[in-house]
Design an enzyme around this catalytic site. Structure first.
Site: not given
Lengths: 415, 415
Positions: B123, B125, B130, B139, B196, B198, B228, B232, B235, B239, B248, B252, B344, B358
């Site tokens: 998978d 990114y 996204h 962040r 997600e 995708e 996917d 959250r 995760q 992670y 994850k 899927t 995503t 999101e």
């Protein structure tokens, strides 16, 4: 437990990896195609031939193929029946000796293949000294262990297609790299290529929902030694925020012999002390650790072999069963042939570290190798992992798990 | 390019997903076992039956099995020959109409299975909006994109065993979670379960060393829609430092229909502007992007369907070919049947975001769903992805890619 003596003389060598107590499983090719074989002393018994001759009968034929997955899928009763029958056939005084003997092949000249078909490969990070060492280098001693580390076995999915058998050469990879003070990344051969000393657990029974630690333990078919080759410079640039990817995808080498879980039962060990208690779904269910001594030997292209690290699987903080149980918490289905790497197994002392990254402390304090300083792997180096559980008058070993570094390709993208 | 008219009337519907231009590939079971089928209008052609009757001859039989991997492995010439022959058999005026017609089955009542055997699942990114949205939430806006993001397609290995076909219910997972102000982690059902949106690319030809972007493009067999599912809260806790793992691994979901690459050729699109140039091994090799409209529909258990996001695959920053080329840089072997998720796909506007994370901005600004505020997925919700390339008077679609959330299990580890 003591050595079970065999009519195969070499199996009674107290220093050998493959006494009758072991019955390690490999795939070998005696000349007319790969099939299942069992290590005994310095010989391999052709298990497919034993089935064909009726000396081994597990119901359907399971050994006439180039992988042990069919025996795994047959389940724990078949695993036990297999070991009991092979022990009866090979032990001293076995009446079948004359019928079995023609199916022995010299191990030294055999071509060995991957012993099983790897369904999926997961790599954990379950060695506390390793996680502490790496964390200290990257984040400082006070933030060495990630906040989650004492609560869950941290792991990531690896790449099953990259798993190769001992003896397969490993080509130094290219990758995108960027040192902290470089203004831009560049595409280059890895300059910090490394090994990782690990134990691999093989999932022998499937699951479709969460399993307990005790259930996970019962799903494990056996173990291999595992070298998770790692390109540290590629890893440093790529791993945020989704973890290692191409840095770990060049190759993962496993030993040619699977040591079945039952062979290691006499060497089960207690869990480590828990600094913080584990939540119930990960709680220790018993003596799910093993006492297996490990060593790493590094041989430069024109040099002599040197053992650069010695450690023990008891240094793991999470058992393979705890790793596997965690792997299922989300409902993730596990399959026959899944391979679960433990993560690098380092001990507490400088000479017990299971990677060059740790042995040379990120390249800052190279080790002495054949009289020269050495930080990471060079072309022509051969890295060989070995491991054995040491019993009274016998040992249960895996055979060597080795690979030699080939130079990087010419730039595959040169104009 | 315009619609190729078929003697199957429903295939000439300009609003249908499956005109003759598409020839999407699925696996269906007409009652006596799953086999390969081809979507045409509201029917499925039994490709295995066409082979058995000699109407379709690709050399060895490729369609008499519950996956399309054999056609993939047969290579690009076979892919082209297959499309040419199916087009000839199904087009208006085809002399074979009377012989083909008995092998049509109603799509609406068919049981559909996974259309291919997933070798391994990766998978990426690769959606900039996204990555920017998620980075901003985690962040801050100034550090939204990771330093490497504009230089390499960031990706992680997923779990092939968790891939399921559209329509399979998805059970809310348990997992270890810890909110930032909790003193200790706890084991609980995910409270922030998400989808997600995708695009999945299917690798149809293997590789053993690094491949160029152009070579990677030629290796791609086709595409599916891909959801996917993501926990959250699990995760966020797991992670660091090795990436998403159990968050994850619950499931899927992919669409039941593979749209072959050739069907999307008329909809190829140019790459996005590059803020920084890509290194040569990742440079744009042509129009490797696609113009495929995408939508997400959310249906509460006792509510009405609402389309909660609309976007387009043109929002990807790295093409599937660039993702695949990057995947091989280390020498990682790719296999027939590897599945590569794009990551995503979100657009620039609030109503074009491809995840609840999101859309609700981490739960802070719930969306309105059937008149009620909604942040993450609830039990009983059905999430359905749809997608189509829009031509002149026809469209190339994937069929719905949906799944319904089941309540979490009882605590599997309760004392």
């Amino acid at each position: 437990m003591s050595m079970i003596r065999s009519w195969v003389d070499s199996a009674n060598d107290p220093e050998g990896d493959f006494p009758l107590n072991n019955l390690a499983l490999g795939v070998f090719d005696p000349g007319d195609g790969p099939r299942c074989g069992v290590a005994i002393g310095d010989r391999i018994v052709d298990a497919a031939a034993l089935e064909a001759n009726g000396l081994l009968d597990l119901g359907p034929r399971l050994c006439d193929r180039p992988c042990w997955n069919a025996l795994m899928a047959a389940g724990p009763k078949a695993w036990d029946a297999f070991r009991a029958r092979m022990t009866a056939l090979l032990r001293e005084g076995a009446p079948e000796q004359a019928r079995v003997a023609p199916h022995l092949h010299p191990m030294g000249s055999a071509t060995l293949h991957l012993p099983f078909t790897v369904a999926e490969f997961t790599d954990f990070y379950a060695g506390r000294h390793h996680a502490t060492n790496v964390g200290t280098m990257f984040r400082g001693a006070e933030n060495a262990l990630p906040a989650n580390w004492l609560h869950i076995p941290i792991g990531y999915n690896g790449r099953a297609s990259s798993v190769v058998v001992s003896g397969t050469p490993v080509r130094r990879p290219w990758g995108q790299v960027k040192a902290p003070d470089d203004s831009a990344p560049r595409f280059a051969p890895s300059a910090r290529f490394d090994f990782e000393l690990e134990l691999g657990a093989i999932v022998g029974q499937p699951s479709t929902g969460p399993v307990s630690v005790a259930q996970a333990q019962d799903m494990i078919f056996g173990y291999v030694l595992l070298n998770d080759w790692s390109a540290r410079d590629i890893q440093a640039w790529e791993y945020q925020p989704l973890g290692p990817f191409q840095s770990k995808a060049t190759a993962t080498t496993i030993s040619p012999w699977i040591v079945m879980r039952a062979a290691l039962d006499p060497f089960r060990a207690a869990p480590p002390d828990r600094e913080v208690p584990l939540l119930p779904h990960l709680s220790d269910a018993g003596r799910d650790f093993h006492d297996i001594t490990l060593a790493v030997t590094l041989t430069p292209e024109h040099g002599t072999p040197e053992t650069i690290a010695r450690t023990n699987t008891r240094e793991l903080y999470y058992s393979p069963a705890q790793q596997l149980a965690h792997h299922t918490t989300s409902g993730c289905p596990m399959r026959v042939g899944d391979l679960i790497g433990s993560g690098t197994i380092s001990g507490p002392t400088p000479d017990s570290r299971g990677s060059m990254l740790e042995l040379s402390w990120g390249g800052q304090t190279p080790i002495d190798l054949n009289g020269a300083p050495r930080a990471f792997l060079e072309n022509g180096d051969t890295v060989t992992l070995s491991g054995a559980a040491i019993g009274e008058g016998y040992r249960i070993g895996f055979g060597p798990c080795g690979g030699t570094i080939l130079p990087a390709r010419q730039n595959p993208y040169a104009p």
